[in-house]
Structure formats: C-alpha cells, structure tokens
Write a protein that holds these residues in place. Structure first.
Motif, PDB file in Angstrom:
ATOM      1  N   UNK A   1      11.559   1.418   6.253  1.00 30.86           N
ATOM      2  CA  UNK A   1      10.751   0.681   5.274  1.00 30.86           C
ATOM      3  C   UNK A   1      10.588  -0.781   5.661  1.00 30.86           C
TER       4      UNK A   1
ATOM      5  N   UNK B   1       6.981  -2.577   6.531  1.00 34.50           N
ATOM      6  CA  UNK B   1       6.496  -3.811   5.909  1.00 34.50           C
ATOM      7  C   UNK B   1       5.941  -4.752   6.959  1.00 34.50           C
TER       8      UNK B   1
ATOM      9  N   UNK C   1       2.745  -2.845   8.859  1.00 30.50           N
ATOM     10  CA  UNK C   1       1.496  -2.597   8.134  1.00 30.50           C
ATOM     11  C   UNK C   1       0.716  -3.885   7.880  1.00 30.50           C
ATOM     12  N   UNK C   2       1.424  -5.033   7.899  1.00 34.46           N
ATOM     13  CA  UNK C   2       0.718  -6.289   7.595  1.00 34.46           C
ATOM     14  C   UNK C   2      -0.358  -6.589   8.633  1.00 34.46           C
TER      15      UNK C   2
ATOM     16  N   UNK D   1      -5.833  -0.561   7.214  1.00 29.95           N
ATOM     17  CA  UNK D   1      -5.172   0.193   6.159  1.00 29.95           C
ATOM     18  C   UNK D   1      -5.075  -0.642   4.894  1.00 29.95           C
TER      19      UNK D   1
ATOM     20  N   UNK E   1      -3.699  -1.456   0.764  1.00 31.50           N
ATOM     21  CA  UNK E   1      -2.395  -1.672   0.138  1.00 31.50           C
ATOM     22  C   UNK E   1      -1.696  -0.374  -0.228  1.00 31.50           C
ATOM     23  N   UNK E   2      -2.454   0.719  -0.321  1.00 34.60           N
ATOM     24  CA  UNK E   2      -1.847   1.958  -0.795  1.00 34.60           C
ATOM     25  C   UNK E   2      -1.523   2.916   0.345  1.00 34.60           C
ATOM     26  N   UNK E   3      -1.614   2.416   1.585  1.00 34.28           N
ATOM     27  CA  UNK E   3      -1.296   3.294   2.705  1.00 34.28           C
ATOM     28  C   UNK E   3       0.216   3.496   2.793  1.00 34.28           C
ATOM     29  N   UNK E   4       0.593   4.654   3.310  1.00 34.10           N
ATOM     30  CA  UNK E   4       2.015   4.966   3.420  1.00 34.10           C
ATOM     31  C   UNK E   4       2.404   5.086   4.889  1.00 34.10           C
TER      32      UNK E   4
END
Lengths: 295, 265
Positions: free
Chosen positions: B101, B105, B108-109, B114, B116-119
């Motif tokens: 996780x 973080x 993904x930035x 992608x 905000x709701x991408x996993x």
C-alpha cells in the motif's frame, strides 16, 4: 429471549453504522470527531422530516447528504482555519443544535403518525422482520463500499493522512482534501444511522444524540478487543460485532433489570474508560509486580 | 535543471530575534548532478531544502525547476516532481499500512492516466516485487507486511524506493543515513547511489559524512551562515583534509558540525 435477540440485531445493526463511521474518523483519520452526536441527530431530523412529508426513501439519501455537509464543515474548520480537531467538532455540534431545531420547525421533537417509513413500506410488501433485514442490507452495502474505497488510491491517501502526517505533508497528497473527504464520509455514515433510527422509532428528538459518540467508540473498542485489528476487513467486522455485543448487554439489562436502565450511560462511560485505559493499567500492574519480585 | 536565484529567507522577520537563514543563495544544478552539501549546524542546509520542497516559503528570490517557477507553489504540488528523504527513517512511510500500500501510494501519484479510484493491480504487484528485489533486503515476498514492523534501515530503504519509484526531477536527501548504524547506513547509501546513477536522477544530498560527500558527489557545496561559501567540482583528488582546510580558508573557522568528527568510515 426472542425479544432480546431481535432488539440486539435491530439496534446492533443500525448503531453499528456509527461505529463504522468512527472507525473512519477515529481509527483511520486519527480524529476524535465530537460532532458525531450532532450529526446523528441531524440525520434523524432530516430523515423524519422528509418521511413526515411523504418521502421516506429520499429521506435516507438526504440524511446521508446532510451528514456529508456537516462533516465537510468540521473538516474545513480544522484544515483551513486550523482549529484543533476536538474543538472543531464541538463547534459544529453546537451549531447543529439550532439547525436540528430549525429542521423540526423549532419544536424539540417530530413524530411520524400514519406516514410511511422505509420499514413500513417493506412490511406492507409482506417482508417480515424488515427492521433487521433492511439495516443488515444497508450495513453490508455501506461496509462493502467502504472496504473497496479504502483500497483505491484516494482511500490509501486518506489512510496515510491519519497514519503518518509528517509523511503526507512532504508528499504529493493534499492533506486538507483527504481530511475533508474522510470526515465527509464518516459523518454521512453517522447521519444515515440517525436517519434509520428516526424512521425506526417513528420520531426525531433533539436530545437523542447524547452519548452517541461514546457508545460508538465503546462498540468499536469492544469489537477490536475480540477481533484482531490487522486488516481493514477485520476492522470493519469488529465495528459490527462490537455494536451487537453492546446492544446485547443493553437488551439483557433492559429485560432483566439487573440495575436501572438509567445507569446505562454511566456504565458505558466505565466500559470505554476501561477498554481504552486497559493497556496502561496492565503495564502499571506488570511493572509493579516486577518491582516487588525484584525486591 | 534547477536554478535558484537570489534566494533569501529570514526567521522571525522584523522582530528582535531576526535571523537571516538564507543569504542570497544562487545555485545552478545541471541534469544528473549529484551534489553533496556540507556545513556547520545552522548553516541553512535544511532550510534550503525546505524552501526547494515548499515546507517553508522563501522571502525573496526564485526557484525554477525544469522551467517551472516553483518558488511559491504548494508543497503537495511540488512533491509530484521532487522526492525527499529525511534523517528520521520513520518519516517516509505509513506504519499501519502494508509495504504494497505504501508503494502504491508513491507509484500511483505519477500515473496521471489513472484516477483517484484506481486500485492496485496484479501487474503493479509484480512491478513492486521486482523493485523490492533490487533492494536486496528480502522484502519482495512480504508485500502484505505492515511497514511498522520493519527496522529503521529497511524503512529508510523503502522510503528511498517510494521517493524514486516514479523517477523524480529532483531528489533531496537530508542526512538520510545519519540515524542508521554504520553498516545499514552503508547499505542504504550504496542503494541510493545505485538508484540515482541508474535513473540519472538529479540529486542534492546533505551529509555530515565527509567521506560520503567526496565519494558520491560530483560537486561539493559548503554552506556557512546562510551562504554557499564553496562550490567544488569533484574532479581533482579532494581529501578530507584539504576540504577542511578550504573551509577554514573561506570562513576563517573550523567546520564545527558536532557529528562530523565522529564519522570516519
């Protein structure tokens, strides 16, 4: 016996949402959100007012919306105006008292007489036990959405905000934004709970929020002491189990009258003090016994 | 790449305690430079970093990073371009979140495709594993371990990976090995050098370790009282002794960082 099980499940599921909300604000964002009491009543007033005017389903959505708004205000106070989080919650809570009165047309309570509620709609369709089934479905829906949300990039950012503020401040996460979104979510869940309670009791009362935040925290902590809190899924499960255990005790006391029901809030205060304080009590005892043994 | 012009910063401006912490700093950093910065306590090294990263705002002057004027840009917006590591190894990662996780973080930035709701996807996980393997800390099979259970060295290495997993335009290292034991410090420093040179990252590093300053920097800056007093091209054979000599010649006093004497590795 059946009565006890029924009440336990009904209230455990409905109030379980408050614990779920507090899991978001207290555990994830690390903020003791004292606006919870007011937001709960806000949801209740909005929901009953809409049901009173014949829109019981819309009522729940409006309750959620009102809670999100209230959470946004609390978060705004602490992020942009830099008011300490506890004080920010108290300020919102105080303001909400008037807002809630306003919603009920400046009367201290509002009762639904023959109007439909979400529960009566289901009963009319032949679904028995709607007061257990509906809250159960809503709890499952909300907790699933929350679980998935917390795994998204935005969800991770919100969790990091509460977990390591130093890190987030030096990262590309806008801590103000994540705090606002987090508190908006937490409060919308709280007000949904209030909205359901209002329609369930067929009445909204200005004073019905007293102690909601403490009870919710007690439930959260009871649950966590039973289920380990090492994953989000277990955390969510813990809120429900804690809430059901609390309501079971509540129902047993109510039924058996071991002690007067008026004592319940005092006992709740004891439970939460012991639950939160237990680790340090244990530490003191251990170090004292070690000291004695050594001497 | 990074151009700092006439940068000034005061603390307690217009009060009796006014201190000038940055005194007309001018600095031109070329792409893929590895600049090491040494100086006494209170010389303004960390303040310079804080101004570049945006934790504090400069009083005057300008900071231009890759043709963007970032002098007064918000910190979280700059962080998309600037990676940063601190002395405290606990400062760079979230303890109650898993390794995966934390990396997500950071990762993904940089990916604007992608939302905000991408996993985290499975290909992300494979990528993280590969990256963790490069750290050689046996972390590649513990993606679901909480970061709070890692040692200080492991956490600093993870922070380093997080800061560079999306190649930053600028990497700021603020004594990032100072809180680690000598062996771990060496591991983290080697990793840093490896990652920085492999990705050609432009890097500024504050250090109290003169050996590190000489070994890793292609340029060495010395700061004193808010000014850059010496800017050395690290091509000639510089030794610790002549670094100290030159410092004394420029400032008229000894380099008195309380930790410098102790670090002789």
């Amino acid at each position: 016996m059946l009565f006890i099980v029924q009440t336990t499940l009904q209230l455990g599921l409905i109030y379980g949402l408050v614990s779920l909300a507090l899991f978001v604000s207290y555990r994830i964002l690390n903020i003791a959100d004292l606006s919870t009491d007011g937001t709960f009543v806000l949801g209740m007033c909005v929901s009953v007012a809409f049901a009173y005017n014949g829109h019981p389903i819309l009522a729940l959505f409006m309750a959620i919306l009102s809670g999100a708004l209230s959470g946004t205000i609390t978060a705004y106070l602490q992020t942009y105006l830099e008011i300490p989080s506890i004080l920010a919650g108290i300020i919102t809570n105080t303001g909400l008292y008037t807002i809630n009165l306003m919603i009920m047309n400046y009367s201290s309570n509002l009762a639904l007489l023959k109007q439909e509620t979400v529960f009566s709609i289901l009963e009319n369709k032949g679904i028995n036990n709607s007061s257990i089934i509906l809250p159960a479905l809503i709890f499952i829906l909300i907790s699933t959405l929350l679980y998935l949300f917390l795994k998204t990039r935005l969800g991770l950012s919100i969790r990091a905000t509460g977990d390591n503020t130093d890190m987030v401040l030096a990262s590309s996460i806008d801590a103000r934004k994540t705090t606002i979104i987090g508190l908006a979510i937490a409060n919308s869940i709280t007000s949904l709970s209030g909205g359901l309670v209002g329609q369930f009791q067929r009445t909204a009362d200005i004073n019905s929020g007293t102690g909601v935040v403490v009870i919710g925290l007690a439930c959260l902590i009871i649950g966590e002491s039973i289920i380990s809190k090492d994953s989000i899924l277990k955390n969510i499960l813990a809120t429900l189990i804690g809430s059901i255990i609390y309501r079971l005790l509540y129902a047993i006391i109510l039924r058996t009258r071991i002690f007067p029901i008026e004592f319940l809030k005092l006992i709740t205060a004891f439970i939460i003090t012991i639950a939160i304080g237990l680790p340090s009590i244990r530490k003191t005892i251990i170090s004292n016994t070690k000291e004695k043994r050594h001497a | 790449m990074l151009k700092i012009s006439n940068l000034n910063k005061y603390f307690n401006l217009n009060t009796i305690n006014e201190v000038k912490v940055l005194d007309n700093i001018n600095l031109n950093v070329n792409k893929a430079d590895f600049i090491t910065i040494i100086g006494s306590n209170g010389a303004g090294k960390s303040t310079l970093f804080n101004c570049i990263a945006g934790s504090i705002l400069a009083d005057s002057g300008s900071i231009i990073l890759d043709q963007n004027d970032i002098t007064y840009k918000k910190e979280y917006l700059r962080s998309k371009m600037i990676g940063r590591l601190f002395q405290n190894p606990l400062q760079g990662s979230a303890p109650n979140m898993t390794i995966e996780e934390n990396l997500a973080l950071a990762y993904l930035r940089g990916d604007s495709s992608r939302n905000s709701f991408s996993m985290i996807t499975n290909s992300d996980r494979l990528f993280f594993k590969e990256k963790l393997k490069e750290l050689n800390l046996n972390l590649d099979n513990s993606l679901n371990q909480k970061v709070g259970t890692l040692s200080g060295g492991q956490r600093q290495a993870l922070s380093l990976l997080m800061a560079t997993i999306v190649t930053p335009k600028l990497l700021l290292l603020d004594e990032h090995t100072a809180a680690l034991d000598p062996q771990t410090a060496k591991t983290v420093m080697d990793l840093t050098d490896d990652i920085v040179s492999k990705n050609k990252i432009t890097c500024l590093m504050i250090t109290h370790n003169l050996n590190h300053a000489i070994k890793y920097g292609n340029r060495i800056l010395m700061m004193e009282k808010g000014r850059i007093v010496l800017d050395l091209d690290n091509k000639e054979n510089i030794t610790i002794d002549n670094l100290l000599d030159r410092f004394k010649k420029e400032t008229g006093k000894l380099l008195d960082n309380d930790r410098i004497l102790l670090s002789s590795e």
